[in-house]
Design a protein around this motif. Structure first.
Motif, PDB file in Angstrom:
ATOM      1  N   MET A   1     -54.926  27.919  48.653  1.00  0.00           N
ATOM      2  CA  MET A   1     -54.551  28.195  47.102  1.00  0.00           C
ATOM      3  C   MET A   1     -55.360  26.872  46.283  1.00  0.00           C
ATOM      4  N   ALA A   2     -55.735  26.727  45.069  1.00  0.00           N
ATOM      5  CA  ALA A   2     -56.524  25.688  44.629  1.00  0.00           C
ATOM      6  C   ALA A   2     -55.474  25.162  44.332  1.00  0.00           C
ATOM      7  N   ASP A   3     -55.770  23.930  44.207  1.00  0.00           N
ATOM      8  CA  ASP A   3     -55.490  22.437  43.581  1.00  0.00           C
ATOM      9  C   ASP A   3     -55.038  22.710  41.925  1.00  0.00           C
ATOM     10  N   PRO A   4     -54.510  22.293  41.561  1.00  0.00           N
ATOM     11  CA  PRO A   4     -54.218  23.098  40.544  1.00  0.00           C
ATOM     12  C   PRO A   4     -54.068  22.091  38.614  1.00  0.00           C
ATOM     13  N   ARG A   5     -54.788  21.036  39.267  1.00  0.00           N
ATOM     14  CA  ARG A   5     -55.878  19.734  38.551  1.00  0.00           C
ATOM     15  C   ARG A   5     -56.940  20.816  37.035  1.00  0.00           C
ATOM     16  N   THR A   6     -56.831  19.915  36.125  1.00  0.00           N
ATOM     17  CA  THR A   6     -58.330  20.267  35.695  1.00  0.00           C
ATOM     18  C   THR A   6     -59.889  19.241  36.322  1.00  0.00           C
ATOM     19  N   ALA A   7     -60.158  20.007  36.222  1.00  0.00           N
ATOM     20  CA  ALA A   7     -61.463  19.211  36.662  1.00  0.00           C
ATOM     21  C   ALA A   7     -62.744  19.150  35.144  1.00  0.00           C
ATOM     22  N   LEU A   8     -63.102  18.462  35.084  1.00  0.00           N
ATOM     23  CA  LEU A   8     -64.203  18.051  33.895  1.00  0.00           C
ATOM     24  C   LEU A   8     -65.506  17.828  34.888  1.00  0.00           C
ATOM     25  N   VAL A   9     -66.613  18.463  35.295  1.00  0.00           N
ATOM     26  CA  VAL A   9     -67.533  18.253  35.564  1.00  0.00           C
ATOM     27  C   VAL A   9     -69.191  17.828  34.792  1.00  0.00           C
ATOM     28  N   LEU A  10     -69.310  16.773  35.196  1.00  0.00           N
ATOM     29  CA  LEU A  10     -70.254  15.951  34.515  1.00  0.00           C
ATOM     30  C   LEU A  10     -71.910  17.280  34.756  1.00  0.00           C
ATOM     31  N   PHE A  11     -71.808  17.762  34.023  1.00  0.00           N
ATOM     32  CA  PHE A  11     -73.289  19.088  34.489  1.00  0.00           C
ATOM     33  C   PHE A  11     -74.292  19.523  33.214  1.00  0.00           C
ATOM     34  N   SER A  12     -75.607  18.731  33.899  1.00  0.00           N
ATOM     35  CA  SER A  12     -76.582  18.104  32.999  1.00  0.00           C
ATOM     36  C   SER A  12     -77.640  19.783  32.822  1.00  0.00           C
ATOM     37  N   GLY A  13     -77.071  20.652  34.288  1.00  0.00           N
ATOM     38  CA  GLY A  13     -78.167  21.541  34.127  1.00  0.00           C
ATOM     39  C   GLY A  13     -78.436  21.911  35.321  1.00  0.00           C
ATOM     40  N   GLY A  14     -78.950  20.476  35.685  1.00  0.00           N
ATOM     41  CA  GLY A  14     -79.890  20.636  37.123  1.00  0.00           C
ATOM     42  C   GLY A  14     -79.290  21.333  38.383  1.00  0.00           C
ATOM     43  N   GLN A  15     -80.387  20.525  39.629  1.00  0.00           N
ATOM     44  CA  GLN A  15     -79.696  21.512  40.550  1.00  0.00           C
ATOM     45  C   GLN A  15     -78.174  20.541  41.345  1.00  0.00           C
ATOM     46  N   ASP A  16     -77.820  19.692  41.277  1.00  0.00           N
ATOM     47  CA  ASP A  16     -77.054  18.471  41.603  1.00  0.00           C
ATOM     48  C   ASP A  16     -75.435  18.544  41.350  1.00  0.00           C
ATOM     49  N   SER A  17     -75.972  18.782  39.578  1.00  0.00           N
ATOM     50  CA  SER A  17     -74.855  19.167  38.680  1.00  0.00           C
ATOM     51  C   SER A  17     -73.912  20.334  39.000  1.00  0.00           C
ATOM     52  N   THR A  18     -75.086  21.700  39.363  1.00  0.00           N
ATOM     53  CA  THR A  18     -74.667  22.769  39.551  1.00  0.00           C
ATOM     54  C   THR A  18     -74.490  22.961  41.100  1.00  0.00           C
ATOM     55  N   VAL A  19     -74.346  22.415  41.866  1.00  0.00           N
ATOM     56  CA  VAL A  19     -74.109  22.156  43.215  1.00  0.00           C
ATOM     57  C   VAL A  19     -72.068  21.334  43.061  1.00  0.00           C
ATOM     58  N   CYS A  20     -72.781  20.183  42.213  1.00  0.00           N
ATOM     59  CA  CYS A  20     -70.926  19.968  41.821  1.00  0.00           C
ATOM     60  C   CYS A  20     -69.771  20.971  40.750  1.00  0.00           C
ATOM     61  N   LEU A  21     -70.675  21.823  40.295  1.00  0.00           N
ATOM     62  CA  LEU A  21     -69.499  22.435  39.154  1.00  0.00           C
ATOM     63  C   LEU A  21     -69.722  24.033  40.407  1.00  0.00           C
ATOM     64  N   ALA A  22     -69.921  23.837  41.543  1.00  0.00           N
ATOM     65  CA  ALA A  22     -69.729  25.468  42.355  1.00  0.00           C
ATOM     66  C   ALA A  22     -68.605  24.593  43.094  1.00  0.00           C
ATOM     67  N   TRP A  23     -69.146  23.126  43.332  1.00  0.00           N
ATOM     68  CA  TRP A  23     -67.858  22.787  44.456  1.00  0.00           C
ATOM     69  C   TRP A  23     -66.876  22.901  43.463  1.00  0.00           C
ATOM     70  N   ALA A  24     -66.283  22.546  42.295  1.00  0.00           N
ATOM     71  CA  ALA A  24     -65.876  21.965  41.870  1.00  0.00           C
ATOM     72  C   ALA A  24     -64.819  23.408  41.693  1.00  0.00           C
ATOM     73  N   LEU A  25     -65.471  24.503  41.283  1.00  0.00           N
ATOM     74  CA  LEU A  25     -64.757  25.335  40.590  1.00  0.00           C
ATOM     75  C   LEU A  25     -64.628  26.093  42.846  1.00  0.00           C
ATOM     76  N   SER A  26     -64.769  25.746  43.289  1.00  0.00           N
ATOM     77  CA  SER A  26     -64.004  26.377  44.824  1.00  0.00           C
ATOM     78  C   SER A  26     -63.095  25.883  45.392  1.00  0.00           C
ATOM     79  N   ARG A  27     -62.584  24.509  44.189  1.00  0.00           N
ATOM     80  CA  ARG A  27     -61.141  24.092  44.626  1.00  0.00           C
ATOM     81  C   ARG A  27     -60.180  24.123  43.450  1.00  0.00           C
ATOM     82  N   PHE A  28     -60.765  24.261  42.137  1.00  0.00           N
ATOM     83  CA  PHE A  28     -59.458  23.841  41.583  1.00  0.00           C
ATOM     84  C   PHE A  28     -59.298  24.832  40.394  1.00  0.00           C
TER      85      PHE A  28
END
Length: 240
Positions: A1-28
């Motif tokens: 079950m996904a975490d029901p909260r909404t997450a806002l990802v600081l997304f620059s378009g770089g490697q790190d923020s893209t991994v963080c975006l994928a991490w958030a999409l897998s959870r929230f």
């Protein structure tokens, strides 16, 4: 079950923020993104953002329904206040205070404050950023203590609980590549190589095994070294 909260990802378009975006999409259950135009020398990263988002939608349909709106804020004032190698065409070098001149004072503090303001309006209670103090340049606004203190200040100032998540905080670059593979397999690793941007000089014409960039600025060197360790199966790339 996904975490029901909404997450806002600081997304620059770089490697790190893209991994963080994928991490958030897998959870929230819902994930939105925010980017900042602050007069950065490598402004080409802003052009990469929509490409990366669309590539994620197409490559990972199970995440597509969770990926919500994107927001880009004009923070030109930060660029006007800054005197750094990220906001002006000048050589990258170390300063007398022990920090490289790529350090933009207050950048992450402002980014998270504006993100929290938007999160409040959008009903998001989780902020996700790619800050890291394992492989970094000593930036004080990337340190875990800074982010913990800011989480408290933002929650008090907004009078609502806000969580600041930094999934890369204790990972080196090789481990960040490994995390990408764990989250999305070879497809996510290939997407990061092809579409994300890290180079401080904004170079996109040169293609390397690890992605596009000049190959010699600190950001490129760090990304290249981490990728080489990841591909070689180095102990440095092992996640706990």
């Amino acid at each position: 079950m996904a975490d029901p909260r909404t997450a806002l990802v600081l997304f620059s378009g770089g490697q790190d923020s893209t991994v963080c975006l994928a991490w958030a999409l897998s959870r929230f259950a819902r994930v939105e993104t925010i980017g900042f135009d602050y007069g950065q020398r490598h402004r080409v990263e802003l052009d990469c953002r929509p490409t990366v988002r669309e590539a994620l939608r197409l490559a990972f349909p199970n995440w597509a329904g969770r990926l919500g709106d994107d927001h880009v804020l004009d923070l030109a004032l930060l660029g006007q206040l800054s005197d750094t190698a990220l906001t002006e065409a000048r050589a990258i070098e170390m300063q007398a205070n022990g920090l490289p001149n790529t350090f933009v004072p207050g950048r992450n503090l402002l980014f998270l404050t504006f993100a929290a303001t938007l999160a409040y309006r959008r009903g998001a209670s989780v902020l996700v950023g790619g800050m890291c103090e394992t492989d970094y340049s000593g930036y004080p606004d990337c340190r875990d203590n800074t982010l913990k203190a800011l989480q408290v200040a933002l929650s008090l100032g907004m009078d609502t609980p806000l969580t600041v998540e930094t999934p890369l905080m204790w990972l080196n670059k090789a481990q960040t590549w490994t995390l990408a593979e764990r989250l999305g397999g070879a497809a996510l690793v290939d997407l990061i190589v092809e579409h994300t941007h890290t180079c401080y000089l904004g170079e996109r014409s040169l293609r390397h095994r690890w992605g596009r960039g000049c190959g010699h600025c600190p950001a490129c060197e760090l990304r290249a070294r981490g990728h080489a360790q990841y591909v070689a199966g180095s102990p440095a790339a092992v996640l706990a």
